[in-house]
Design an enzyme around this catalytic site. Sequence first.
Site, PDB file in Angstrom:
ATOM      1  CG  HIS A 179      -2.091  -0.905   1.106  1.00 46.05           C
ATOM      2  ND1 HIS A 179      -3.163  -0.855   1.958  1.00 46.05           N
ATOM      3  CD2 HIS A 179      -2.358  -1.873   0.205  1.00 46.05           C
ATOM      4  CE1 HIS A 179      -4.057  -1.774   1.591  1.00 46.05           C
ATOM      5  NE2 HIS A 179      -3.580  -2.407   0.536  1.00 46.05           N
TER       6      HIS A 179
ATOM      7  CE1 TYR B  14      -6.030   3.452  10.991  1.00 49.75           C
ATOM      8  CE2 TYR B  14      -5.346   3.821   8.722  1.00 49.75           C
ATOM      9  CZ  TYR B  14      -5.195   3.168   9.928  1.00 49.75           C
ATOM     10  OH  TYR B  14      -4.199   2.224  10.079  1.00 49.75           O
TER      11      TYR B  14
ATOM     12  N   PRO C  26      -4.375   0.437  18.684  1.00 51.54           N
ATOM     13  CG  PRO C  26      -6.176  -0.926  18.148  1.00 51.54           C
ATOM     14  CD  PRO C  26      -5.557  -0.192  19.280  1.00 51.54           C
TER      15      PRO C  26
ATOM     16  CE  LYS D 178       3.590   3.771  13.303  1.00 54.90           C
ATOM     17  NZ  LYS D 178       3.561   3.221  11.964  1.00 54.90           N
TER      18      LYS D 178
ATOM     19  CE1 TYR E 180      -1.606   4.009   9.116  1.00 57.89           C
ATOM     20  CE2 TYR E 180      -0.428   3.069   7.245  1.00 57.89           C
ATOM     21  CZ  TYR E 180      -1.486   3.034   8.136  1.00 57.89           C
ATOM     22  OH  TYR E 180      -2.403   2.017   8.054  1.00 57.89           O
TER      23      TYR E 180
END
Length: 391
Positions: free
Chosen positions: A72, A201, A293, A297, A385
């Site tokens: 991704h 998200y 979560p 990580k 990220y």
Amino acid sequence: MRTQVAIIGAGPAGLFLGHLLQRAGVDAVILERKDRAYVEGRVRAGVLEQVTVDLMERLGLDARMRREGLVHGGTNLASDGEVFRIDMAELTGGSTVMVYGQQEVMKDLFDAAETRGVPIVFDARNVALHDIDGDHPYVTWEKGGLEQRLDCDVVAGCDGYHGVSRGAIPAAVQRTFERVYPFGWLGVLAEVPPCDHELIYCNHERGFALASMRSPTRSRYYIQCSLDEDIADWSDARFWDELCLRLGPEAASRVTRGPSFEKTIAPLRSFVTEPMRHGRLFLAGDAAHIVPPTGAKGMNLAVSDVVMLSEALIEHFQENSAAGIDGYSARALARVWKAERFSWWFTSLTHRFPDRDGFDRKMQLAELAYIKSSRAAQVTLAENYVGLPLV
Ligand code: RFL
Ligand code: PHB
């Protein structure tokens, strides 16, 4: 029995450490409380940072991940149904993440442990650590009604948040830092195609939602829920309805509904214990720290810990040097705290806090709008990220 490193726990931290030490010729034995099927069956992480992908490659365990994993280069944020994409690859100069479930990582690690002879004792009950302050530590446990003993030079506590290792450190020399969030995640796995080719998200006034996946045919979805929620009250139909409301009409129109085959509620917590070493005991992974979560990580931090710990231990055993092991805790914690900060921030940005008011929600929406309009803010999100470098 005698070994150089007694590793407690065969989760990602313990297994990766076992493989790294074996490759370097350092003796280690892994003691696991449960059996392989149990550890491999736990549905957990889904997103691997570059450090984890690199380690799979370094250990020669990346063939199936390269075939089946999904690379991704971007991720999506949504507020009240409006989705915008963060082009992580472009913003970070080419970094990406890999969607490949923790269950698959565990399968690859267990298979290779068998063929490469990394010793794992399963069903080790009542594991106890002894003399970690002295020069001759040892570990005891029970198996099949018999008491067993393993003498060692050091113990690696890789036994997760509920393990015994952290508790072997005297309270007087330990400092803990914690934030418990007033909500949990209700997670569902279903054999249906994901609603998007990347993750979404969502900040929604009804609460957070996350659209994730395990493969092009298997979806992983989460919705924020209250901690006293009874899972029996969440029929599949109710879950899909609530998810679709929060994702908003555009993403919801692409959701394929289907029967769930896994449905669990996980609480959210930030936690760090300092230091990560006491005497001859070294903590790694969830045994030393927990992140919520949001941002994916947890497992990646377990990996960066054991990469650092393996370097320190190999230096110790092969060069008879204490520099690496003496520096391990500070080095690991420097990266841990940055990941703690990111996971806390991303959670704060995207979740509905029951004790907060309209002003706080406006702040969230303003920050999301700012991220959408600012390349600098997007770079900050993207570089965290995809994972900060190991230094
Ligand atoms: P683990 O995986 O908990 O493994 C510890 C092992 O130790 C064993 N054990 C003992 N063995 C012997 N004696 C004892 N007394 C023992 N006590 C425990 C346990 O049986 C177990 O096998 O810790 P480790 O290795 O540090 O790995 C940590 C990761 O598993 C964890 O951080 C991640 O799963 C967190 N996480 C995520 N991480 C990511 O990097 N990306 C993600 O996308 C992501 N998503 C998640 C997550 C965790 C979740 N939950 C359920 C907590 C999503 C969820 C919902
Ligand atoms: C998952 O797919 O399980 C997952 C993905 C991203 C997260 C957390 C969990 O931030």
